[in-house]
Design an enzyme around this catalytic site. Structure first.
Site, PDB file in Angstrom:
ATOM      1  N   CYS A 236      -9.340  -0.791   8.153  1.00 23.86           N
ATOM      2  CA  CYS A 236      -9.147  -1.935   7.268  1.00 23.86           C
ATOM      3  C   CYS A 236      -8.838  -1.393   5.884  1.00 23.86           C
ATOM      4  O   CYS A 236      -9.650  -0.637   5.326  1.00 23.86           O
ATOM      5  CB  CYS A 236     -10.416  -2.783   7.245  1.00 23.86           C
ATOM      6  SG  CYS A 236     -10.417  -4.129   6.043  1.00 23.86           S
TER       7      CYS A 236
ATOM      8  N   CYS B  42      -1.991  -3.621   5.767  1.00 24.04           N
ATOM      9  CA  CYS B  42      -3.084  -4.337   6.430  1.00 24.04           C
ATOM     10  C   CYS B  42      -2.918  -4.083   7.917  1.00 24.04           C
ATOM     11  O   CYS B  42      -1.815  -4.246   8.460  1.00 24.04           O
ATOM     12  CB  CYS B  42      -3.026  -5.836   6.126  1.00 24.04           C
ATOM     13  SG  CYS B  42      -4.214  -6.828   7.083  1.00 24.04           S
TER      14      CYS B  42
END
Length: 265
Positions: A75, A192
């Site tokens: 992440c 992302c």
């Protein structure tokens, strides 16, 4: 397979599956625990202090329960904020995920690169420092997408997502003269881990062809280097999916390819 390493892969949701897929391919000998912090998703809706206060103790609980040999923070938001805190608090090896600005700028021919991330990731000082250090004269456009991660989660779960919704998030990445291939964006950094879930559709919707930079293969190489030589076999068990909300994911058939064909508990 008693010598199989255990790798814990952590994300705010299901985007880290795109990293898991590459790591499993590189290390088929490992056991995998995937943790989606869906009870706190999306991280972009929380302050930096809230994310740090959430992830650091949660990771301590996960390490205590699963004893991983290595943890992948799959992440960008968590990595840019929490990685230093995790390394200070725990002795296990951590591999983070940060925007691949350096390789993107190194390969761009038009010197126009866009970084597509969450609003939190693109405004972070960590990301701006990467641009200062590695832009190499490129014009870097930061695009903070408010909805693309949620759209990717919904699509993975089988919900219909319109082309218009995806294109609205994507369009600001494309800068310059559409009719002049030498004067427009030629490289987009996927900052992302959710976004590669939609990559096939993004390629079709893009107003012109670009190179899409996904950090997952580089992360997998780093994981393998840190773990050392493989044990030589393929671990068929030990694929576990954990949702911090404790809800039942109901995605077993969808998840199996990400876990290298293993059945997911």
């Amino acid at each position: 397979m008693t010598n199989s390493p255990t790798i814990l892969v952590f994300d705010s949701g299901l985007g880290g599956l795109t990293v898991l897929r590459e790591v499993v391919a590189a290390r088929p000998d490992a056991h995998y625990v995937y943790v989606a912090d869906d009870a706190f998703f999306p991280y972009g809706h929380h302050s930096e202090d809230e994310i740090i206060a959430r992830v650091v103790p949660l990771m301590g609980e996960l390490i205590g329960r699963h004893s991983p040999d290595l943890v992948v923070i799959a992440c960008n938001t968590a990595s840019t904020l929490v990685l230093s805190h995790l390394r200070a608090a725990y002795s296990v090896a951590f591999v983070g995920t940060v925007p691949a600005i350096k390789p993107a700028c190194a390969q761009s021919r038009t010197r126009r690169v866009s970084v597509l991330g969450t609003k939190g990731t693109v405004k972070r000082e960590y990301t701006k420092a990467l641009i200062r250090d590695f832009a190499q004269g490129c014009e870097v456009t930061l695009v903070g997408s408010p909805e693309l991660a949620s759209l990717a989660e919904a699509a993975l779960g089988g919900s219909p997502i319109s082309d218009e919704a995806i294109l609205a998030e994507l369009a600001p990445c494309f800068v310059g003269d559409a009719s002049d291939a030498s004067a427009r964006t030629d490289t987009v950094v996927l900052a992302c881990t959710h976004y590669p879930l939609l990559l096939d559709r993004m390629k079709k919707l893009a107003p012109w062809p670009v190179d899409w930079i996904d950090p997952a293969p580089a992360i997998a190489r780093r994981v393998s280097d840190l773990l050392g030589p493989t044990t030589g076999g393929i671990a068929q068990s030990g694929a576990e999916m954990i949702l911090t909300s404790n809800r039942v994911h109901g995605l077993s058939a969808t998840l199996t390819p990400f876990f290298g064909g293993r059945a997911v508990a």
